[in-house]
Design an enzyme around this catalytic site. Sequence first.
Site, PDB file in Angstrom:
ATOM      1  N   LYS A  44       0.753  -1.351   0.042  1.00 27.46           N
ATOM      2  CA  LYS A  44      -0.221  -0.144  -0.198  1.00 27.46           C
ATOM      3  C   LYS A  44       1.063   1.302   0.091  1.00 27.46           C
ATOM      4  CE  LYS A  44      -2.191  -2.270   3.599  1.00 27.46           C
ATOM      5  NZ  LYS A  44      -3.447  -2.437   4.438  1.00 27.46           N
ATOM      6  N   ASP A  57      -5.451  -7.857   9.356  1.00 32.03           N
ATOM      7  CA  ASP A  57      -6.440  -7.359   9.757  1.00 32.03           C
ATOM      8  C   ASP A  57      -7.344  -8.585   9.038  1.00 32.03           C
ATOM      9  OD1 ASP A  57      -5.581  -7.106   6.927  1.00 32.03           O
ATOM     10  OD2 ASP A  57      -6.646  -5.140   5.984  1.00 32.03           O
TER      11      ASP A  57
HETATM   12  C1  BGC Z   1      -1.324  -6.434   2.530  1.00 33.49           C
HETATM   13  C2  BGC Z   1      -2.338  -7.688   3.817  1.00 33.49           C
HETATM   14  C3  BGC Z   1      -3.566  -6.631   4.259  1.00 33.49           C
HETATM   15  C4  BGC Z   1      -3.809  -5.922   3.025  1.00 33.49           C
HETATM   16  C5  BGC Z   1      -5.350  -5.560   3.014  1.00 33.49           C
HETATM   17  C6  BGC Z   1      -2.199  -5.906   1.657  1.00 33.49           C
HETATM   18  O1  BGC Z   1      -1.408  -4.781   0.948  1.00 33.49           O
HETATM   19  O2  BGC Z   1      -0.332  -7.030   2.054  1.00 33.49           O
HETATM   20  O3  BGC Z   1      -1.432  -8.133   4.539  1.00 33.49           O
HETATM   21  O4  BGC Z   1      -3.904  -7.475   4.583  1.00 33.49           O
HETATM   22  O5  BGC Z   1      -3.733  -5.545   2.684  1.00 33.49           O
HETATM   23  O6  BGC Z   1      -4.936  -4.586   4.026  1.00 33.49           O
END
Ligand code: BGC
Length: 491
Positions: free
Chosen positions: A182, A218
């Site tokens: 992200k 999450d």
């Molecule tokens: C992360 C995950 C997370 C998901 C939703 C992804 O970018 O790698 O660990 O569960 O985003 O938040």
Amino acid sequence: MITSSCIPVQQCASYCSLFLEDKSCMSACEVVKHLEPFRLSLEKLKVVSTRLRKDMIRGLGKHTHHRAAVKMLPTFVRATPDGTEKGDFLALDLGGTNFRVLHVRVMEEEQKMVKMDSQLCAIPQEIMLGTGEQLFDHIAACLSEFLDSQNLKGQTLPMGFTFSFPCEQKEIDKSILIRWTKGFNCSGVEGEDVVKLLKEAIHRRGDYDISSVAMVNDTVGTMMSCGYRDQTCEIGMIIGTGTNACYMEEMKNVKRVEGEDGQMCINTEWGGFGDDGSLEDILTEFDKVVDRTSINPGVHTFEKMISGMYLGEIVRLVLMKLTEKKLLFKGEVSEALRTKETFETKFISMIEDGLENAKKILTELGLTWDLVDARVVRLVCETISSRSARLCAAALATIVDRIRVNRGLPHLKTTVGVDGTVYKKHPNYSDELQKAMHFLTPDCKIKFLVSEDGSGKGAAMVTAVAQRLALQSRLLEESDGEEDEEEKVRS
Ligand code: BGC
């Protein structure tokens, strides 16, 4: 009028109705042609699902895990709630642009979780892209303020830490960040134990201390918070800023963790699907630009086709292309549309909700539009969000079917806990996803349960279940014998 040069004729026919008399059917066909690469047939979705199934097996294997794009991370959560959990907990939640601290009370008698209080701290971009020390100092400061405001500094409540990034969990309270995803890219955190970094930041302050910490993704929080309401919930799925899912896997298939009995929740990290090039045939030129211009090129390919952090940008790139081809806005691009990330993902939901919203948004983006433009923009939004929902369905179907096969059942009835703004806010997303699921997993009956604050309350629930079971396991070393499922399948 449809002409013989309109390709593909059948699809073109339905789209021609978008256009007004002053535009020829040829323009409709041109638009359709540009959107064609986003349209994935149900047969193609099945192919995607088969690929993911193989990648999941690779991710679970002791000898194949290190080269797997889908990491299949053991979470050390071995049970879903049974309704006897209780107590007071602190929950920390880091995964988006905010950090939250919550005080949660789990009440056995009424089988409910109550959020006693919470505090939100923004994470400014310079911290998201700064050093790990700055990030954890910021978190520790926010936690300190909250404990003061709640008069909780004297107590040492058990803590659940929802950290929504791919982590190799060694134990429930030892979790190594594999990589940022992200919008985050703090230096000095990848490869480090996140719990240790948090504790060090708290010690640097010296004004309070914490006791046990349970690390939670999450998806796991979502599954656990829904699991308290519906004890058949054994899958957690997020379609928000990022995307991911977890599910309860048979321990005998989790080759990297000691023990054969019972189950363990696996954080699939399906966002990384395709990072080894396995989705090359369905990536569009627009997906490639989104990846190349992101802060983490080559990472989380699947997530970049699906989640809220990227959908708006894909739409913007398509609109730019259609404008350059003079199929939109009389060929005139505005400064705003030319600027990266100005088309927010929430616009997609708003535009699909009503053409009036489309008109307002296009005006705000400085574009000169007519009714046909507004309709074409809505069509682009529908195409991109529908691809996202169908790809998610393909991935979810893979998990559901794996659980069914694991249990040797002809039919499976199960519940999926879901969270994330894309799923919750988009007007048709859940319908589209469920429709595709229906086709992809005809043998399974799936209930979708929208999580109420899975990241917050779910973290408290994981901590509560962990306390109940007082679980501890250790990761096996790669050198420990035993055959992987992939090796068995091959031989
Ligand atoms: C992360 C995950 C997370 C998901 C939703 C992804 O970018 O790698 O660990 O569960 O985003 O938040």
